[in-house]
Design an enzyme around this catalytic site. Sequence first.
Site, PDB file in Angstrom:
ATOM      1  N   THR A  32      -2.269 136.994   3.256  1.00 27.52           N
ATOM      2  CA  THR A  32      -3.655 137.594   3.441  1.00 27.52           C
ATOM      3  C   THR A  32      -3.979 138.863   3.927  1.00 27.52           C
ATOM      4  OG1 THR A  32      -4.128 135.205   4.387  1.00 27.52           O
ATOM      5  CG2 THR A  32      -5.495 136.989   5.223  1.00 27.52           C
ATOM      6  N   ASP A  84       3.618 138.873   1.454  1.00 29.40           N
ATOM      7  CA  ASP A  84       2.543 139.022   2.405  1.00 29.40           C
ATOM      8  C   ASP A  84       2.377 140.931   3.045  1.00 29.40           C
ATOM      9  OD1 ASP A  84       0.143 138.775   4.138  1.00 29.40           O
ATOM     10  OD2 ASP A  84       1.205 137.287   5.438  1.00 29.40           O
ATOM     11  N   ALA A  86       1.399 143.955   5.868  1.00 31.69           N
ATOM     12  CA  ALA A  86       1.860 143.973   7.193  1.00 31.69           C
ATOM     13  C   ALA A  86       0.896 144.970   7.780  1.00 31.69           C
ATOM     14  CB  ALA A  86       3.410 144.398   7.459  1.00 31.69           C
ATOM     15  N   ASP A  87       0.836 145.083   9.157  1.00 32.57           N
ATOM     16  CA  ASP A  87      -0.027 145.900   9.843  1.00 32.57           C
ATOM     17  C   ASP A  87       0.854 147.125  10.205  1.00 32.57           C
ATOM     18  OD1 ASP A  87      -2.308 144.498   9.717  1.00 32.57           O
ATOM     19  OD2 ASP A  87      -1.692 143.555  11.319  1.00 32.57           O
ATOM     20  N   LYS A  97       1.944 141.868  12.357  1.00 36.63           N
ATOM     21  CA  LYS A  97       1.071 141.041  11.548  1.00 36.63           C
ATOM     22  C   LYS A  97      -0.159 140.387  12.220  1.00 36.63           C
ATOM     23  CE  LYS A  97       2.510 138.941   7.999  1.00 36.63           C
ATOM     24  NZ  LYS A  97       1.312 139.520   7.059  1.00 36.63           N
ATOM     25  N   GLY A  99      -3.655 141.359  11.510  1.00 32.41           N
ATOM     26  CA  GLY A  99      -4.921 142.248  11.621  1.00 32.41           C
ATOM     27  C   GLY A  99      -5.908 141.263  11.051  1.00 32.41           C
ATOM     28  N   GLY A 100      -5.798 140.477  10.193  1.00 24.73           N
ATOM     29  CA  GLY A 100      -6.975 139.530   9.810  1.00 24.73           C
ATOM     30  C   GLY A 100      -7.071 138.090  10.508  1.00 24.73           C
ATOM     31  N   GLU A 106       0.617 132.494   8.276  1.00 26.30           N
ATOM     32  CA  GLU A 106       1.683 133.563   7.786  1.00 26.30           C
ATOM     33  C   GLU A 106       2.992 133.555   8.255  1.00 26.30           C
ATOM     34  OE1 GLU A 106      -1.672 137.197   6.714  1.00 26.30           O
ATOM     35  OE2 GLU A 106      -0.313 137.137   8.501  1.00 26.30           O
ATOM     36  N   LYS A 124       1.794 152.269   6.666  1.00 21.57           N
ATOM     37  CA  LYS A 124       2.178 151.045   7.514  1.00 21.57           C
ATOM     38  C   LYS A 124       3.588 151.317   8.139  1.00 21.57           C
ATOM     39  CE  LYS A 124      -1.545 148.835   6.482  1.00 21.57           C
ATOM     40  NZ  LYS A 124      -1.584 147.287   5.753  1.00 21.57           N
TER      41      LYS A 124
END
Length: 221
Positions: A32, A84, A86-87, A97, A99-100, A106, A124
């Site tokens: 996501t 996926d 990553a923040d 991970k 942030g959303g 996930e 990141k």
Amino acid sequence: MTTPPDSEREKQAAAEAAVALVEEGSTVGLGTGSTVAYLLPALARRNLDILCVATSPATEAKARELGLRIQPFDRLDRLDVAIDGADQIDPSGWLVKGGGGAHTREKIVAVAAERFIVIASSDKLVEELVAPVPLELLPFGLHATLRRLEPVALRGVPPSPDGGVIADYLGQIESPEEVAAWLAGAPGVVEHGLFPPGLVTEALVGDGSVVTRLVPGSGSR
Ligand code: A5P
């Protein structure tokens, strides 16, 4: 025409590099976020015979719109690959991970996958993980849970698709391992956004005009 910022071009390059690793006939977990937003059209363009699982309603809707085959994650018990964003990615491969707010699904998808590929822009990469660490909390006893997790803040966003309350742990992260173990053991925490290096097969990081491949534990970073 305006040029996209470097980070957007890096996200796209990382996403396209990951798509090249998806094999015909495989089962694929779709993450996501804004980096995955580049992954979906690139994957759809390959026109492979694959079966996908989505980690959020937003990813599912977009993937279906692009013609990718999505199956609910209640029939498959494993996946070949999950991809996926990553923040944050630290030098040893720990990730933040969520942030959303999708980190619970996930993590379930990443753990079920034979290979978990992280895609990210170079911003990141961090020397040390810092707060916030996303949390999904059970609504039952919410304020008692929050009191035990201080410093913590509710994010003020809609609940997760599974009814969880999204919040952020705001404390120091001197040892990701210790913070992850503490959060994992706290009653009322459904899941936290710290992902250990052992989960990550490789990270593909857009870096200017190239994509760098980082493999946790290999000393590649
Ligand atoms: C979603 O909950 C997150 O875990 C994302 O995967 C993460 O925040 C990366 O998002 P971007 O690709 O938008 O930076």
